[in-house]
Motif scaffolding. Structure first.
Motif, mmCIF file in Angstrom:
data_model
loop_
_atom_site.group_PDB
_atom_site.id
_atom_site.type_symbol
_atom_site.label_atom_id
_atom_site.label_comp_id
_atom_site.label_asym_id
_atom_site.label_seq_id
_atom_site.Cartn_x
_atom_site.Cartn_y
_atom_site.Cartn_z
ATOM 1 N N ARG A 3 0.838 -1.201 0.000
ATOM 2 C CA ARG A 3 0.000 0.000 0.000
ATOM 3 C C ARG A 3 0.873 1.250 0.000
ATOM 4 O O ARG A 3 0.487 2.286 -0.549
ATOM 5 C CB ARG A 3 -0.924 -0.038 1.224
ATOM 6 C CG ARG A 3 -1.859 1.130 1.360
ATOM 7 C CD ARG A 3 -2.850 1.156 0.225
ATOM 8 N NE ARG A 3 -3.587 2.395 0.225
ATOM 9 C CZ ARG A 3 -4.851 2.497 -0.083
ATOM 10 N NH1 ARG A 3 -5.529 1.440 -0.447
ATOM 11 N NH2 ARG A 3 -5.447 3.646 -0.058
ATOM 12 N N LEU A 4 2.046 1.140 0.576
ATOM 13 C CA LEU A 4 2.982 2.268 0.602
ATOM 14 C C LEU A 4 3.346 2.693 -0.823
ATOM 15 O O LEU A 4 3.283 3.880 -1.172
ATOM 16 C CB LEU A 4 4.242 1.886 1.380
ATOM 17 C CG LEU A 4 5.336 2.929 1.475
ATOM 18 C CD1 LEU A 4 4.852 4.119 2.305
ATOM 19 C CD2 LEU A 4 6.578 2.323 2.074
ATOM 20 N N LEU A 5 3.709 1.738 -1.673
ATOM 21 C CA LEU A 5 4.041 2.058 -3.062
ATOM 22 C C LEU A 5 2.802 2.522 -3.823
ATOM 23 O O LEU A 5 2.879 3.427 -4.651
ATOM 24 C CB LEU A 5 4.674 0.853 -3.760
ATOM 25 C CG LEU A 5 5.149 1.135 -5.182
ATOM 26 C CD1 LEU A 5 6.339 2.086 -5.163
ATOM 27 C CD2 LEU A 5 5.506 -0.131 -5.891
ATOM 28 N N LEU A 52 2.633 10.629 -6.841
ATOM 29 C CA LEU A 52 3.538 11.107 -7.884
ATOM 30 C C LEU A 52 2.763 11.486 -9.152
ATOM 31 O O LEU A 52 2.980 12.563 -9.726
ATOM 32 C CB LEU A 52 4.582 10.036 -8.217
ATOM 33 C CG LEU A 52 5.598 10.384 -9.293
ATOM 34 C CD1 LEU A 52 6.477 11.536 -8.825
ATOM 35 C CD2 LEU A 52 6.436 9.175 -9.621
ATOM 36 N N TYR A 53 1.835 10.640 -9.575
ATOM 37 C CA TYR A 53 1.014 10.971 -10.749
ATOM 38 C C TYR A 53 0.173 12.216 -10.492
ATOM 39 O O TYR A 53 -0.031 13.037 -11.375
ATOM 40 C CB TYR A 53 0.105 9.812 -11.135
ATOM 41 C CG TYR A 53 0.810 8.692 -11.859
ATOM 42 C CD1 TYR A 53 1.934 8.908 -12.628
ATOM 43 C CD2 TYR A 53 0.318 7.394 -11.794
ATOM 44 C CE1 TYR A 53 2.568 7.883 -13.290
ATOM 45 C CE2 TYR A 53 0.951 6.354 -12.450
ATOM 46 C CZ TYR A 53 2.060 6.607 -13.202
ATOM 47 O OH TYR A 53 2.676 5.582 -13.851
ATOM 48 N N GLY A 54 -0.320 12.338 -9.267
ATOM 49 C CA GLY A 54 -1.093 13.524 -8.918
ATOM 50 C C GLY A 54 -0.275 14.789 -9.011
ATOM 51 O O GLY A 54 -0.749 15.820 -9.490
ATOM 52 N N GLU A 55 0.967 14.731 -8.550
ATOM 53 C CA GLU A 55 1.847 15.902 -8.648
ATOM 54 C C GLU A 55 2.176 16.234 -10.092
ATOM 55 O O GLU A 55 2.199 17.399 -10.482
ATOM 56 C CB GLU A 55 3.139 15.654 -7.872
ATOM 57 C CG GLU A 55 2.990 15.763 -6.385
ATOM 58 C CD GLU A 55 4.317 15.583 -5.665
ATOM 59 O OE1 GLU A 55 5.376 15.640 -6.323
ATOM 60 O OE2 GLU A 55 4.277 15.381 -4.442
ATOM 61 N N LEU A 59 -3.218 17.205 -10.016
ATOM 62 C CA LEU A 59 -4.539 16.785 -9.545
ATOM 63 C C LEU A 59 -4.424 16.147 -8.167
ATOM 64 O O LEU A 59 -3.350 15.726 -7.746
ATOM 65 C CB LEU A 59 -5.148 15.761 -10.513
ATOM 66 C CG LEU A 59 -5.405 16.237 -11.935
ATOM 67 C CD1 LEU A 59 -5.786 15.066 -12.812
ATOM 68 C CD2 LEU A 59 -6.500 17.278 -11.943
ATOM 69 N N ASP A 60 -5.573 16.042 -7.503
ATOM 70 C CA ASP A 60 -5.628 15.355 -6.226
ATOM 71 C C ASP A 60 -5.446 13.852 -6.470
ATOM 72 O O ASP A 60 -6.161 13.274 -7.296
ATOM 73 C CB ASP A 60 -6.982 15.624 -5.563
ATOM 74 C CG ASP A 60 -7.129 14.952 -4.227
ATOM 75 O OD1 ASP A 60 -6.105 14.723 -3.557
ATOM 76 O OD2 ASP A 60 -8.282 14.661 -3.851
ATOM 77 N N PRO A 61 -4.510 13.207 -5.785
ATOM 78 C CA PRO A 61 -4.282 11.774 -6.002
ATOM 79 C C PRO A 61 -5.504 10.900 -5.717
ATOM 80 O O PRO A 61 -5.617 9.811 -6.260
ATOM 81 C CB PRO A 61 -3.148 11.434 -5.032
ATOM 82 C CG PRO A 61 -2.468 12.721 -4.761
ATOM 83 C CD PRO A 61 -3.525 13.784 -4.876
ATOM 84 N N ALA A 62 -6.426 11.386 -4.920
ATOM 85 C CA ALA A 62 -7.613 10.590 -4.583
ATOM 86 C C ALA A 62 -8.547 10.413 -5.782
ATOM 87 O O ALA A 62 -9.292 9.426 -5.835
ATOM 88 C CB ALA A 62 -8.362 11.230 -3.425
#
Length: 104
Positions: free
Chosen positions: A35-37, A44-47, A51-54
């Motif tokens: 879950r950590l990865l 990382l994709y959100g940054e 966008l918000d990673p959620a």
């Protein structure tokens, strides 16, 4: 078309398998499925996207649905005659060539 389906199904299966295992932290002792990865990848994709990673998993799911519809739409278009024949058989209607010809 077989290769297109293979090249579509293989990445989809791999991604969604990874997603399900990492989301539920079923990691088999491997960092890749932790879950950590999982959280770090979506952070990382959100940054990168700003966008918000959620919201990213939902966006990926919608993109996969659109891709799936596109692939199966192309497949249905390529096999439209076979599909039309199958539908006629299911409905019990004769084909246009089999209709009774007018007498001359």
């Amino acid at each position: 078309m077989r290769y297109v389906l293979l090249l579509w199904a293989l990445p989809m299966g791999l991604f969604w398998s990874w997603y399900a295992l990492s989301f539920h932290d079923i990691n088999f002792g491997m960092l890749f499925f932790s879950r950590l990865l999982h959280d770090e990848v979506f952070r990382l994709y959100g940054e990168i996207l700003g966008l918000d990673p959620a919201i990213l998993p939902g966006m990926v799911a919608r993109a996969c649905i659109v891709d799936t519809a596109l692939i199966f739409g192309i497949l249905a278009f390529r096999r439209r005659k076979a599909i039309a024949g199958w539908l006629r058989e299911r409905r019990g209607r004769p084909r246009p060539q089999e209709a009774v010809a007018p007498s001359v």
